[in-house]
Motif scaffolding. Structure first.
Motif, short mmCIF file in Angstrom:
data_model
loop_
_atom_site.label_atom_id
_atom_site.label_comp_id
_atom_site.label_asym_id
_atom_site.label_seq_id
_atom_site.Cartn_x
_atom_site.Cartn_y
_atom_site.Cartn_z
N SER A 106 -7.50 16.94 33.84
CA SER A 106 -6.61 17.65 32.92
C SER A 106 -6.43 19.13 33.26
N HIS A 107 -7.05 19.58 34.36
CA HIS A 107 -6.99 20.99 34.76
C HIS A 107 -7.51 21.91 33.66
N GLY A 108 -8.64 21.51 33.06
CA GLY A 108 -9.33 22.38 32.12
C GLY A 108 -8.79 22.37 30.71
N ARG A 109 -8.23 21.24 30.29
CA ARG A 109 -7.70 21.17 28.92
C ARG A 109 -8.65 20.47 27.95
N LEU A 110 -9.87 20.19 28.37
CA LEU A 110 -10.80 19.41 27.57
C LEU A 110 -11.66 20.28 26.66
N SER A 111 -11.80 19.84 25.41
CA SER A 111 -12.85 20.32 24.51
C SER A 111 -13.68 19.12 24.11
N VAL A 112 -15.00 19.25 24.21
CA VAL A 112 -15.88 18.10 24.00
C VAL A 112 -16.53 18.19 22.62
N GLY A 113 -16.13 17.26 21.75
CA GLY A 113 -16.80 17.10 20.47
C GLY A 113 -17.87 16.03 20.59
#
Length: 352
Positions: free
Chosen positions: A99-106
């Protein structure tokens, strides 16, 4: 305030096929990006119509990443107790790169007894497995030659590949339902927070938020960097009466799915889940009319929903809202209409 969508499935195979569900959910992710929403989020659950169509949020979000270019991708949440931390950290790092750095991990602890039983994990280990899993993932993302000696896993020294796109790691959020201690721990660690305000009184949510924010500041983190997510069932229509009628139908459908999923709590006890025995009665006594009066659902005509959000902001501040636009097995066309009405009439009120 920021707004995104939470694609939490509450659907069974006799109501909608998995193929149809995923096709429609991915179309909604694309539409959310087109309309300017901040994020798309999905859950990890198993076996029942309450979330069971999403056993792996990473798989779904990878497909969403391929169809979008801007919108953030949020796991809401992955469950460390059910996956080896090296495997979990690796596939999340892979998604961060895709995702080219679009991730937020819950991250979440899980709370359904049948899921723990199926994975042969004692519920009394839940808190420690969660804490260890989050920390092991953080270390694997942030450092090389990691050696881990925890209560449940031992490995290393190893260097995770691929390295995450975001450095030192993707933003971390932790889910909490009714446990104030989880809020304090998240604030102290500098992690974001994910909450479901519908299951608590406003005063209880405010108390938990205050504990989180106090712990955040006391630990020396930048107050502007706090990230608090709250999820709300959402249904908009041009006419308020129509919105309330259909919103009630979908809310009651979701509640039936949740009631069946939490029923094992009538015969389950765990020291890691104090107070959860009462969750069954809370679900059984749920009343849509009261939820509407108490501003625990975002249902109504656009102006009405904007007014509800103004009140929510006065209670909780400038938080991130996840709109649950498929809960209750809404037809795709109704979910899409909700998103379009929200984007046209509500988003401009709360975003620059």
């Amino acid at each position: 305030m920021k707004f995104g969508i939470n694609l939490f499935p509450t659907v069974s195979p006799d109501e909608k096929s998995a193929v149809q569900h995923f096709d429609e959910a991915l179309r909604l992710a694309e539409l959310a990006e087109e309309l300017g929403f901040d994020h798309v989020k999905t859950v990890e659950h198993y076996f029942t119509p309450y979330g069971g169509y999403s056993p792996d949020p990473v798989t779904f979000l990878a497909a969403a990443a391929a169809r979008t270019s801007r919108i953030r991708l949020v796991t809401g949440a992955v469950i460390p107790a059910f996956t080896h931390p090296a495997q979990l950290a690796g596939k999340l790092a892979m998604l961060d790169n895709i995702s080219h750095g679009r991730l937020s991990v819950g991250f979440g602890r899980a709370f359904l007894p049948d899921e723990f039983e199926a994975f042969e994990i004692p519920m009394d280990e839940s808190r420690q497995r969660f804490t260890d899993g989050v920390e092991a993932c953080r270390l694997l993302w942030s450092e090389e030659d990691v050696e881990w000696k925890g209560a449940f896993h031992r490995f290393g020294p190893v260097t995770l590949l691929p390295r995450p796109y975001q450095r030192p790691h993707p933003p971390i959020l932790v889910a909490t339902a009714i446990t104030p201690e989880s809020c304090v721990a998240a604030g102290r660690a500098g992690y974001g927070l994910m909450m479901v305000p519908s299951i608590n009184k406003v005063e209880k949510v405010q108390e938990m938020l205050a504990l989180y924010r106090e712990a955040w500041v006391a630990a020396g983190h930048d107050p502007a960097a706090q990230d608090v997510h709250m999820s709300y069932n959402c249904y908009l229509a041009e006419e308020a009466g129509r919105a309330h009628e259909r919103g009630r139908t979908y809310s009651e459908h979701t509640n039936r799915a949740l009631a069946a999923a939490v029923e094992p709590w009538t015969r389950t006890k765990s020291s890691d889940y104090e107070g959860y025995g009462r969750i069954v009665e809370r679900v059984r006594s749920s009343d849509f009319g009261k939820q509407l009066r108490d501003n625990k659902v975002l249902v109504g005509a656009p102006q009405e929903v904007a007014d509800r959000l103004r009140l929510i902001r006065s209670w909780f501040g400038d938080i991130t809202i996840s709109l649950q636009v498929i809960s209750g097995n809404m037809p795709y066309e109704e979910s899409a209409r909700t998103l379009r009405l929200f984007a046209e009439h509500v988003l401009p009120v709360f975003t620059p």
